[in-house]
Scaffold this motif. Structure first.
Motif, PDB file in Angstrom:
ATOM      1  N   GLU A 114      52.196  28.210  44.217  1.00  0.00           N
ATOM      2  CA  GLU A 114      51.900  28.667  45.566  1.00  0.00           C
ATOM      3  C   GLU A 114      51.269  30.061  45.505  1.00  0.00           C
ATOM      4  O   GLU A 114      51.870  31.048  45.917  1.00  0.00           O
ATOM      5  CB  GLU A 114      53.184  28.691  46.406  1.00  0.00           C
ATOM      6  N   ALA A 115      50.064  30.134  44.993  1.00  0.00           N
ATOM      7  CA  ALA A 115      49.366  31.414  44.905  1.00  0.00           C
ATOM      8  C   ALA A 115      48.976  31.880  46.304  1.00  0.00           C
ATOM      9  O   ALA A 115      48.372  31.140  47.074  1.00  0.00           O
ATOM     10  CB  ALA A 115      48.133  31.288  44.022  1.00  0.00           C
ATOM     11  N   VAL A 116      49.333  33.107  46.635  1.00  0.00           N
ATOM     12  CA  VAL A 116      49.066  33.628  47.983  1.00  0.00           C
ATOM     13  C   VAL A 116      48.054  34.770  47.968  1.00  0.00           C
ATOM     14  O   VAL A 116      47.553  35.156  49.024  1.00  0.00           O
ATOM     15  CB  VAL A 116      50.377  34.107  48.655  1.00  0.00           C
ATOM     16  N   GLU A 117      47.751  35.313  46.806  1.00  0.00           N
ATOM     17  CA  GLU A 117      46.800  36.429  46.728  1.00  0.00           C
ATOM     18  C   GLU A 117      46.210  36.490  45.327  1.00  0.00           C
ATOM     19  O   GLU A 117      46.896  36.211  44.340  1.00  0.00           O
ATOM     20  CB  GLU A 117      47.503  37.751  47.052  1.00  0.00           C
ATOM     21  N   TYR A 118      44.918  36.848  45.293  1.00  0.00           N
ATOM     22  CA  TYR A 118      44.214  36.960  44.016  1.00  0.00           C
ATOM     23  C   TYR A 118      43.608  38.355  43.891  1.00  0.00           C
ATOM     24  O   TYR A 118      43.171  38.947  44.881  1.00  0.00           O
ATOM     25  CB  TYR A 118      43.093  35.921  43.917  1.00  0.00           C
ATOM     26  N   GLN A 119      43.568  38.852  42.662  1.00  0.00           N
ATOM     27  CA  GLN A 119      42.914  40.123  42.349  1.00  0.00           C
ATOM     28  C   GLN A 119      41.812  39.882  41.332  1.00  0.00           C
ATOM     29  O   GLN A 119      41.986  39.115  40.389  1.00  0.00           O
ATOM     30  CB  GLN A 119      43.911  41.144  41.782  1.00  0.00           C
ATOM     31  N   GLY A 179      38.515  46.794  33.604  1.00  0.00           N
ATOM     32  CA  GLY A 179      39.853  47.361  33.529  1.00  0.00           C
ATOM     33  C   GLY A 179      40.404  47.889  34.834  1.00  0.00           C
ATOM     34  O   GLY A 179      41.577  48.268  34.905  1.00  0.00           O
ATOM     35  N   GLY A 180      39.604  47.945  35.904  1.00  0.00           N
ATOM     36  CA  GLY A 180      40.071  48.453  37.193  1.00  0.00           C
ATOM     37  C   GLY A 180      40.026  47.377  38.263  1.00  0.00           C
ATOM     38  O   GLY A 180      39.299  46.384  38.154  1.00  0.00           O
ATOM     39  N   LEU A 181      40.811  47.570  39.329  1.00  0.00           N
ATOM     40  CA  LEU A 181      40.845  46.607  40.425  1.00  0.00           C
ATOM     41  C   LEU A 181      39.527  46.642  41.184  1.00  0.00           C
ATOM     42  O   LEU A 181      39.065  47.705  41.602  1.00  0.00           O
ATOM     43  CB  LEU A 181      42.013  46.928  41.363  1.00  0.00           C
ATOM     44  N   SER A 182      38.920  45.471  41.381  1.00  0.00           N
ATOM     45  CA  SER A 182      37.619  45.391  42.030  1.00  0.00           C
ATOM     46  C   SER A 182      37.687  44.776  43.418  1.00  0.00           C
ATOM     47  O   SER A 182      37.024  45.234  44.341  1.00  0.00           O
ATOM     48  CB  SER A 182      36.651  44.588  41.160  1.00  0.00           C
ATOM     49  N   ALA A 183      38.484  43.719  43.607  1.00  0.00           N
ATOM     50  CA  ALA A 183      38.522  43.030  44.898  1.00  0.00           C
ATOM     51  C   ALA A 183      39.830  42.267  45.042  1.00  0.00           C
ATOM     52  O   ALA A 183      40.474  41.892  44.053  1.00  0.00           O
ATOM     53  CB  ALA A 183      37.335  42.076  45.032  1.00  0.00           C
ATOM     54  N   LEU A 184      40.231  42.039  46.303  1.00  0.00           N
ATOM     55  CA  LEU A 184      41.391  41.216  46.657  1.00  0.00           C
ATOM     56  C   LEU A 184      40.916  40.059  47.514  1.00  0.00           C
ATOM     57  O   LEU A 184      40.003  40.197  48.329  1.00  0.00           O
ATOM     58  CB  LEU A 184      42.436  42.030  47.435  1.00  0.00           C
ATOM     59  N   GLU A 185      41.553  38.930  47.343  1.00  0.00           N
ATOM     60  CA  GLU A 185      41.171  37.747  48.122  1.00  0.00           C
ATOM     61  C   GLU A 185      42.397  36.874  48.336  1.00  0.00           C
ATOM     62  O   GLU A 185      43.202  36.679  47.420  1.00  0.00           O
ATOM     63  CB  GLU A 185      40.082  36.962  47.386  1.00  0.00           C
ATOM     64  N   ARG A 186      42.533  36.374  49.560  1.00  0.00           N
ATOM     65  CA  ARG A 186      43.612  35.438  49.869  1.00  0.00           C
ATOM     66  C   ARG A 186      43.017  34.047  50.049  1.00  0.00           C
ATOM     67  O   ARG A 186      41.956  33.889  50.665  1.00  0.00           O
ATOM     68  CB  ARG A 186      44.352  35.854  51.139  1.00  0.00           C
TER      69      ARG A 186
END
Length: 240
Positions: A30-35, A40-47
């Motif tokens: 039950e994946a609710v959020e993706y990064q 090496g650094g955080l680029s984007a978030l997606e639900r």
């Protein structure tokens, strides 16, 4: 522990400059959020959309540039837990104007860019701590491995930079510009100062060998004269 997500890109990992691309990431459970992680650094978030479709999200890249080329990974969250990062995905941009940037920590007067295996003169740029070499639109003739040097005077260069390999796809000028690691097949170009020190060391060794031979010859002649002189004194005593 959550399983590792899968990552891929469409249409290809080699993308012409200005063209769009889409990075896909698939989780489990039950994946609710993706990064999405870039270099090496955080680029984007997606639900994921509701209801989730096959535990899949997409991260669009509207237009590929040298700033969006590099290594990507993704991860996902289920409840309060985050998965480990996916395997790396390398994206490269093609069809670019290429610029090599050289930098030294100590001040210099001149920078040189040298293409491996080429006997011609290196490209020259003036600068204090950094310099740029603009190749313009590349052609298959630009294909090869490049290194840059800083020059302190006409006869002393810095050690070479790490090699950077320029790949050219076919005859269209599509390029890949990527750093490479040193391998046993790399041909290192020696610092002129090191070469001069080696020559000086060899000259000193030759000089010491000559001095040793001269000293040995002088000692041999001295012993011969002493023996001759001693024999003459014994002969005189017998006559007396």
């Amino acid at each position: 522990m959550l399983s590792k997500p899968a990552i891929w890109v469409r249409p290809s990992f080699m993308i012409p400059k200005g063209r769009p691309a889409v990075i896909g990431c698939r989780g489990a459970g039950e994946a609710v959020e993706y990064q999405l992680h870039f270099e090496g650094g955080l680029s984007a978030l997606e639900r994921p959309k509701s209801p989730p479709v096959m535990n899949l999200v997409k991260f669009p890249i509207p237009a590929m540039t040298s700033h969006t080329a590099g290594q990507y990974r993704c991860s996902y969250r289920s409840g309060e837990l985050w998965s480990e990062l996916s395997d790396p995905l390398e994206l490269v941009v093609t069809g670019e104007n290429v610029t090599f940037r050289c930098q030294l920590e100590t001040a210099t007067s001149t920078f040189f860019l040298l293409k491996g295996g080429r006997s011609g003169r290196p490209q020259l740029r003036y600068g204090n701590l950094r310099a740029e070499f603009h190749l313009g639109p590349v052609t298959p003739a630009h294909r090869g491995t490049y290194r840059c040097f800083g020059s302190y005077n006409n006869h002393a260069w810095s050690f070479p930079s790490k090699p950077v390999k320029l790949l050219v796809k076919g005859d269209t000028g599509d390029t890949t510009f990527a750093p490479t690691e040193h391998t046993s097949s790399d041909h290192f170009l020696w610092n002129h100062t090191v070469q001069n020190l080696i020559r000086l060391g060899l000259a000193v060794l030759v000089l010491m060998a000559l001095m040793g031979l001269l000293l040995e010859d002088w000692l041999h002649r001295r012993k011969s004269r002493e023996r001759t002189h001693g024999a003459s004194h014994r002969g005189c005593r017998r006559r007396l």
